[in-house]
Design a protein around this motif. Structure first.
Motif, PDB file in Angstrom:
ATOM      1  N   HIS A 293      -9.261  11.809  -4.633  1.00  0.00           N
ATOM      2  CA  HIS A 293     -10.297  12.649  -4.017  1.00  0.00           C
ATOM      3  C   HIS A 293     -11.034  11.918  -2.893  1.00  0.00           C
ATOM      4  CE1 HIS A 293     -10.711  15.622  -7.639  1.00  0.00           C
ATOM      5  NE2 HIS A 293      -9.506  15.071  -7.604  1.00  0.00           N
ATOM      6  N   ILE A 294     -10.457  10.810  -2.425  1.00  0.00           N
ATOM      7  CA  ILE A 294     -11.081  10.015  -1.358  1.00  0.00           C
ATOM      8  C   ILE A 294     -10.085   9.867  -0.213  1.00  0.00           C
ATOM      9  CG2 ILE A 294     -12.095   7.796  -0.749  1.00  0.00           C
ATOM     10  CD1 ILE A 294     -12.756   7.462  -3.751  1.00  0.00           C
ATOM     11  N   PRO A 295     -10.379  10.436   0.964  1.00  0.00           N
ATOM     12  CA  PRO A 295      -9.421  10.374   2.074  1.00  0.00           C
ATOM     13  C   PRO A 295      -9.314   8.972   2.667  1.00  0.00           C
ATOM     14  CG  PRO A 295     -11.476  11.374   2.798  1.00  0.00           C
ATOM     15  CD  PRO A 295     -11.596  11.173   1.312  1.00  0.00           C
ATOM     16  N   CYS A 296      -8.115   8.639   3.108  1.00  0.00           N
ATOM     17  CA  CYS A 296      -7.907   7.379   3.825  1.00  0.00           C
ATOM     18  C   CYS A 296      -6.584   7.439   4.565  1.00  0.00           C
ATOM     19  CB  CYS A 296      -7.937   6.170   2.878  1.00  0.00           C
ATOM     20  SG  CYS A 296      -6.441   5.951   1.881  1.00  0.00           S
ATOM     21  N   ALA A 297      -6.444   6.582   5.553  1.00  0.00           N
ATOM     22  CA  ALA A 297      -5.177   6.393   6.268  1.00  0.00           C
ATOM     23  C   ALA A 297      -5.063   4.913   6.600  1.00  0.00           C
ATOM     24  CB  ALA A 297      -5.123   7.230   7.534  1.00  0.00           C
TER      25      ALA A 297
ATOM     26  N   GLY B  84       2.402  -2.693   7.056  1.00  0.00           N
ATOM     27  CA  GLY B  84       3.560  -3.026   7.882  1.00  0.00           C
ATOM     28  C   GLY B  84       3.877  -1.851   8.783  1.00  0.00           C
ATOM     29  N   ASN B  85       5.099  -1.366   8.701  1.00  0.00           N
ATOM     30  CA  ASN B  85       5.485  -0.203   9.514  1.00  0.00           C
ATOM     31  C   ASN B  85       5.426   1.102   8.719  1.00  0.00           C
ATOM     32  OD1 ASN B  85       7.651  -0.710   7.857  1.00  0.00           O
ATOM     33  ND2 ASN B  85       9.216  -0.429   9.435  1.00  0.00           N
ATOM     34  N   LYS B  86       4.822   1.055   7.531  1.00  0.00           N
ATOM     35  CA  LYS B  86       4.676   2.250   6.698  1.00  0.00           C
ATOM     36  C   LYS B  86       3.227   2.751   6.760  1.00  0.00           C
ATOM     37  CE  LYS B  86       8.896   1.587   5.080  1.00  0.00           C
ATOM     38  NZ  LYS B  86      10.037   2.502   5.330  1.00  0.00           N
ATOM     39  N   LEU B  87       3.069   4.052   6.650  1.00  0.00           N
ATOM     40  CA  LEU B  87       1.738   4.657   6.728  1.00  0.00           C
ATOM     41  C   LEU B  87       1.422   5.393   5.428  1.00  0.00           C
ATOM     42  CD1 LEU B  87      -0.823   5.529   8.291  1.00  0.00           C
ATOM     43  CD2 LEU B  87       0.522   7.450   9.209  1.00  0.00           C
ATOM     44  N   LEU B  88       0.247   5.105   4.875  1.00  0.00           N
ATOM     45  CA  LEU B  88      -0.271   5.826   3.711  1.00  0.00           C
ATOM     46  C   LEU B  88      -1.382   6.764   4.173  1.00  0.00           C
ATOM     47  CD1 LEU B  88      -0.665   6.257   0.587  1.00  0.00           C
ATOM     48  CD2 LEU B  88      -2.384   4.426   0.731  1.00  0.00           C
TER      49      LEU B  88
ATOM     50  N   ASN C 109       7.823  11.667  20.154  1.00  0.00           N
ATOM     51  CA  ASN C 109       8.290  10.274  20.163  1.00  0.00           C
ATOM     52  C   ASN C 109       8.132   9.599  18.802  1.00  0.00           C
ATOM     53  OD1 ASN C 109       5.547   9.870  19.947  1.00  0.00           O
ATOM     54  ND2 ASN C 109       5.328   8.694  21.849  1.00  0.00           N
ATOM     55  N   GLY C 110       7.685  10.371  17.791  1.00  0.00           N
ATOM     56  CA  GLY C 110       7.557   9.842  16.446  1.00  0.00           C
ATOM     57  C   GLY C 110       6.195   9.268  16.109  1.00  0.00           C
ATOM     58  N   GLU C 111       5.269   9.284  17.068  1.00  0.00           N
ATOM     59  CA  GLU C 111       3.912   8.797  16.780  1.00  0.00           C
ATOM     60  C   GLU C 111       3.201   9.760  15.838  1.00  0.00           C
ATOM     61  OE1 GLU C 111      -0.243   7.565  19.110  1.00  0.00           O
ATOM     62  OE2 GLU C 111       1.475   8.354  20.235  1.00  0.00           O
ATOM     63  N   VAL C 112       2.514   9.190  14.839  1.00  0.00           N
ATOM     64  CA  VAL C 112       1.811   9.995  13.843  1.00  0.00           C
ATOM     65  C   VAL C 112       0.305   9.808  14.008  1.00  0.00           C
ATOM     66  CG1 VAL C 112       1.449  10.416  11.382  1.00  0.00           C
ATOM     67  CG2 VAL C 112       3.732   9.805  12.221  1.00  0.00           C
ATOM     68  N   LYS C 113      -0.404  10.911  14.162  1.00  0.00           N
ATOM     69  CA  LYS C 113      -1.860  10.881  14.285  1.00  0.00           C
ATOM     70  C   LYS C 113      -2.473  11.664  13.124  1.00  0.00           C
ATOM     71  CE  LYS C 113      -1.688  10.785  19.365  1.00  0.00           C
ATOM     72  NZ  LYS C 113      -2.083  11.497  20.608  1.00  0.00           N
ATOM     73  N   VAL C 114      -3.526  11.116  12.536  1.00  0.00           N
ATOM     74  CA  VAL C 114      -4.172  11.741  11.377  1.00  0.00           C
ATOM     75  C   VAL C 114      -5.634  12.038  11.699  1.00  0.00           C
ATOM     76  CG1 VAL C 114      -4.685  11.556   8.919  1.00  0.00           C
ATOM     77  CG2 VAL C 114      -2.696  10.376   9.880  1.00  0.00           C
ATOM     78  N   THR C 115      -6.046  13.261  11.411  1.00  0.00           N
ATOM     79  CA  THR C 115      -7.444  13.653  11.534  1.00  0.00           C
ATOM     80  C   THR C 115      -7.908  14.222  10.201  1.00  0.00           C
ATOM     81  OG1 THR C 115      -7.140  14.214  13.871  1.00  0.00           O
ATOM     82  CG2 THR C 115      -9.111  15.084  12.784  1.00  0.00           C
ATOM     83  N   PHE C 116      -9.029  13.724   9.716  1.00  0.00           N
ATOM     84  CA  PHE C 116      -9.602  14.268   8.483  1.00  0.00           C
ATOM     85  C   PHE C 116     -10.682  15.287   8.847  1.00  0.00           C
ATOM     86  CE2 PHE C 116      -8.105  10.045   7.094  1.00  0.00           C
ATOM     87  CZ  PHE C 116      -7.222  10.459   6.107  1.00  0.00           C
ATOM     88  N   ARG C 117     -10.595  16.435   8.212  1.00  0.00           N
ATOM     89  CA  ARG C 117     -11.554  17.509   8.432  1.00  0.00           C
ATOM     90  C   ARG C 117     -12.534  17.543   7.257  1.00  0.00           C
ATOM     91  NH1 ARG C 117     -12.168  19.856  13.113  1.00  0.00           N
ATOM     92  NH2 ARG C 117     -12.631  21.858  12.098  1.00  0.00           N
TER      93      ARG C 117
END
Length: 232
Positions: free
Chosen positions: A155-159, A163-167, A193-201
């Protein structure tokens, strides 16, 4: 590609409706739910019905599994759960229990060449917590074969990159534990290009409505107050 990921709704229909309204404004390509549709909140059947009506791909949460089997198999035996589990087990309709039981425990998708694994807790167990800097989280991420692991359950957001892995942990729609009552979810954008961007609402909603419903149903004060405080 733009994906909204929600989780841990826990019978809070008001938070879910507000979240889906916000998601619709974000113009996403896909919505994915990481489970725990039921437990704690007073509207489990309404939550299941809305997820089904929107045809949102969904995986099974640990509370979903425990409500199906009516035991503490996947949840802690606490004072709150000693009320919440029997209540939800009795309240959730048989057809909705079949639906919850039919849900997979993980989902895999590839977006623009990036491999995603979606789980509720950990890839190893539905009820394992993956806190950001915990030793078990580091171990899971070191063993991850996919590029991105998207989970919930804490119940706690994070990113965070390992290494080269993203949680990515998407937080909780219905029962946040961030010290405020805001429903939380993640919008994940995968560029060509495979870039991953995360936004928490972080959203605002009329949490007094669920507080009123819980009070009318004589829910324990610890459950009722959690919707006001955003604390367990």
């Amino acid at each position: 590609m733009k994906v909204a990921v929600i989780s841990d709704i826990h019978g809070n229909i008001y938070a879910l409706m507000k979240t889906l309204e916000d998601i619709d404004e974000q113009k996403v390509d896909k919505i994915i739910c990481l489970g725990d549709l039921v437990g704690y909140g007073p509207h489990p059947n309404e939550v299941v019905a809305l997820i089904k009506r929107r045809e949102i791909p969904c995986i099974k949460g640990n509370y979903d599994a425990s409500v199906v089997d009516g035991d503490y198999t996947y949840i802690r035996n606490t004072a709150i759960n000693s009320f919440a589990l029997p209540w939800a087990t009795n309240e959730v309709r048989i057809a909705n229990k079949y639906f919850l039981d039919s849900l997979p425990t993980s989902l895999n998708y590839t977006f623009n060449g990036v491999n995603f694994l979606f789980t509720h807790g950990s890839p190893n167990a539905i009820n394992y917590y993956l806190f950001e800097d915990a030793a078990n989280t580091i171990e899971v991420m070191n063993q991850l074969e996919d590029d991105v692991l998207v989970c919930a359950h804490t119940h706690i957001p994070c990113a965070k990159k390992y290494g080269n892995k993203l949680l990515i942990n998407v937080g909780s729609v219905g029962k946040p534990k961030i010290g405020k009552p805001n429903p939380t979810y993640a919008v994940i954008e995968i560029e060509k290009n495979g870039e991953v961007k995360v936004t928490f609402r972080y959203l605002e909603y009329e949490f007094k409505r669920i507080v009123k419903d819980c009070t009318m149903l004589n829910f324990p004060a610890a459950i009722t107050s959690s919707y006001e405080t955003g604390k367990e």
